[in-house]
Design a protein around this motif. Sequence first.
Motif, short mmCIF file in Angstrom:
data_model
loop_
_atom_site.label_atom_id
_atom_site.label_comp_id
_atom_site.label_asym_id
_atom_site.label_seq_id
_atom_site.Cartn_x
_atom_site.Cartn_y
_atom_site.Cartn_z
N GLN A 1 1.27 1.51 5.50
CA GLN A 1 0.62 0.80 6.55
C GLN A 1 1.36 -0.60 6.22
O GLN A 1 1.65 -1.34 7.41
CB GLN A 1 -0.97 0.50 6.34
N ARG B 1 1.31 -4.28 11.29
CA ARG B 1 0.56 -3.52 10.45
C ARG B 1 0.67 -2.06 11.09
O ARG B 1 0.19 -1.68 12.42
CB ARG B 1 -0.80 -3.86 10.14
N ASP C 1 0.20 3.94 1.55
CA ASP C 1 -0.16 4.79 3.07
C ASP C 1 0.82 4.47 3.77
O ASP C 1 0.78 4.88 4.98
CB ASP C 1 -1.49 4.60 3.18
N ASP D 1 0.84 -1.33 0.19
CA ASP D 1 -0.08 -0.20 -0.01
C ASP D 1 0.93 1.13 -0.10
O ASP D 1 1.75 1.30 0.56
CB ASP D 1 -0.69 -0.06 1.22
N ARG E 1 -1.81 4.30 9.21
CA ARG E 1 -1.86 5.13 8.06
C ARG E 1 -0.76 6.21 8.33
O ARG E 1 -0.78 6.85 9.48
CB ARG E 1 -3.22 5.71 8.04
MG MG Z 1 -4.43 1.46 4.46
#
Ligand code: MG
Length: 309
Positions: free
Chosen positions: A98, A197, A96, A94, A200
């Motif tokens: 993450q 994880r 962002d 991703d 963001r």
């Molecule tokens: Mg995300």
Amino acid sequence: MSVEISVVAPVYNELESLPELYRRVCEVITLTGFTWELVLVDDGSTDGSTERIRELASQDEHVRPVIFARNFGHQVAITAGWDYARGNAVVIMDADLQDPPELIPELVAKWKEGYEVVYAVRAEREGETWFKKTTASLFYRVVYRITDVKIPVDTGDFRLMDRKVVDVLKTMREKYRFPRGMSAWVGFRQVGVPYKRAERFAGVTKYPFKKMFTLALNAITGFSYFPLQLATYFGFACAGVAIIAIPVVIILRMTGSQFFGGQATTLLSVLFLGGVQLICVGVVGEYLGRIYDEVKGRPLYIVREAPEK
Ligand code: MG
Ligand code: UDP
């Protein structure tokens, strides 16, 4: 230039995360010493991410921009990434942040051991709402139970895939896509690597509940006929009840009992069966609509500008 590792990130309105993403990927990959590229797929951003991606590409030739003509969705953007990536290994992550780029060396190490798909398993999720965590967890478990492919739970799209796997995936052009299911379906040697994880980096999630629901539907319809078979099960169950109930009611009537009298019984059973039938028709419609879309054979995505494949 031969590329060993392609990092692919789908970007939809991630203006603030982009420079940081570039910086961290650059730093981590340079340390590994592999030749690399960063394929940024702009999925119809409207916040200036497109310009930022072009700017990064003009400053560093490692960055390859693929710019969509409109928003086609995360799964399709990943597909474009597979199509344009040239590396011997392709990492999907991703934009962002993450999915921490710092995990890439670990994924690469497993790949070097001979694994062809190395997926990152979310051991922990930070900074996400209770609702998101619960629905996500439920989603992975429901999908695991009812689909025919054993898609690892708590695993997103963050993974490394060998060229062999990507070449197979590129031939799978279905319209309703569930990439993590597709990459489980192809087989090969697969292994999971746990990771935490992150939150963001900036901005807000681009996955409202409606999109998550659509993704779940794609996963289920794409990998299982179970919803279609439900109609058969319901049918047998209802017929079974009727076969038992008919003689019972006849006998009750003949013996003069008023037990089954009244409109309410009739009305309720009509409503119940009407409901069940409508739901079943809806389920068939869901598959039918998907078949119609497949038959139209439209391209999966349209690019405004992209490098040569
Ligand atoms: Mg995300
Ligand atoms: N994304 C995309 N197209 C979309 C929605 C999202 O390319 O229509 C990208 C987004 O920019 C991000 C990734 O897909 O890089 C995951 O989206 P997001 O972080 O919003 O999902 P979440 O992590 O909240 O599930």
